[in-house]
Design an enzyme around this catalytic site. Sequence first.
Site, PDB file in Angstrom:
ATOM      1  N   GLU A  44      45.455  39.103  35.572  1.00 23.66           N
ATOM      2  CA  GLU A  44      46.121  37.994  36.267  1.00 23.66           C
ATOM      3  C   GLU A  44      47.548  37.808  35.754  1.00 23.66           C
ATOM      4  OE1 GLU A  44      43.302  34.732  35.970  1.00 23.66           O
ATOM      5  OE2 GLU A  44      41.966  35.724  37.412  1.00 23.66           O
ATOM      6  N   CYS A  53      43.346  42.988  41.080  1.00 25.58           N
ATOM      7  CA  CYS A  53      41.880  43.020  41.015  1.00 25.58           C
ATOM      8  C   CYS A  53      41.387  44.223  40.215  1.00 25.58           C
ATOM      9  CB  CYS A  53      41.297  43.099  42.421  1.00 25.58           C
ATOM     10  SG  CYS A  53      41.408  41.565  43.351  1.00 25.58           S
ATOM     11  N   GLU A  55      39.117  46.393  41.032  1.00 26.09           N
ATOM     12  CA  GLU A  55      38.951  47.606  41.834  1.00 26.09           C
ATOM     13  C   GLU A  55      40.270  48.353  41.971  1.00 26.09           C
ATOM     14  OE1 GLU A  55      37.936  44.566  42.456  1.00 26.09           O
ATOM     15  OE2 GLU A  55      36.154  44.479  43.715  1.00 26.09           O
ATOM     16  N   CYS A  95      36.990  42.024  47.288  1.00 32.94           N
ATOM     17  CA  CYS A  95      37.750  41.154  48.193  1.00 32.94           C
ATOM     18  C   CYS A  95      38.339  42.004  49.329  1.00 32.94           C
ATOM     19  CB  CYS A  95      38.862  40.441  47.425  1.00 32.94           C
ATOM     20  SG  CYS A  95      40.279  41.491  47.057  1.00 32.94           S
TER      21      CYS A  95
END
Length: 147
Positions: A44, A53, A55, A95
Amino acid sequence: MTDQELIAAARSAALKAYAPYSGFSVGCAIESVDGDVVTGANMENACYRLGICAEQSALTAAQHAFGLDKVARIFVAGGDGSGDELTGAQTVTPCGGCRQAILEAAQLSERDVEIICSNGEGSVQERHRISMLIPHGFGPANLADAG
Ligand code: THU
């Protein structure tokens, strides 16, 4: 590696997340067609929207290690990473942005990449294919008619 070992790798990767804002740690393990494995975790940023993210972090590692076109299976787990091991009961699925990133690898390899989603404690194995997670997606194959 077995599915359980790859879930364990994703859970362990989540412990290396940098997630001070959400407090939600996600780990991802990607296995190549040849059995090579890379991992990644979410990272983050104080400018919230710049967070990455797990992934996408793992897909970057996959490109460096063996190439996006060799991605075969993707394992994801997420939850509370503040302790010695990842915890949490809820299954994490990629997501929308990560689905799009996985679609890039899938269309490059012409493989319906498998995504195995788990929860923090690693007790769940929810199996999906990228074609199910992003039906009618737009990827590199859809640019075939570009000039
Ligand atoms: N997150 C991931 O890393 N992967 C997903 O597929 C879902 C969400 C991260 C982003 C953010 O750092 C935190 O989880 C909370 O949304």
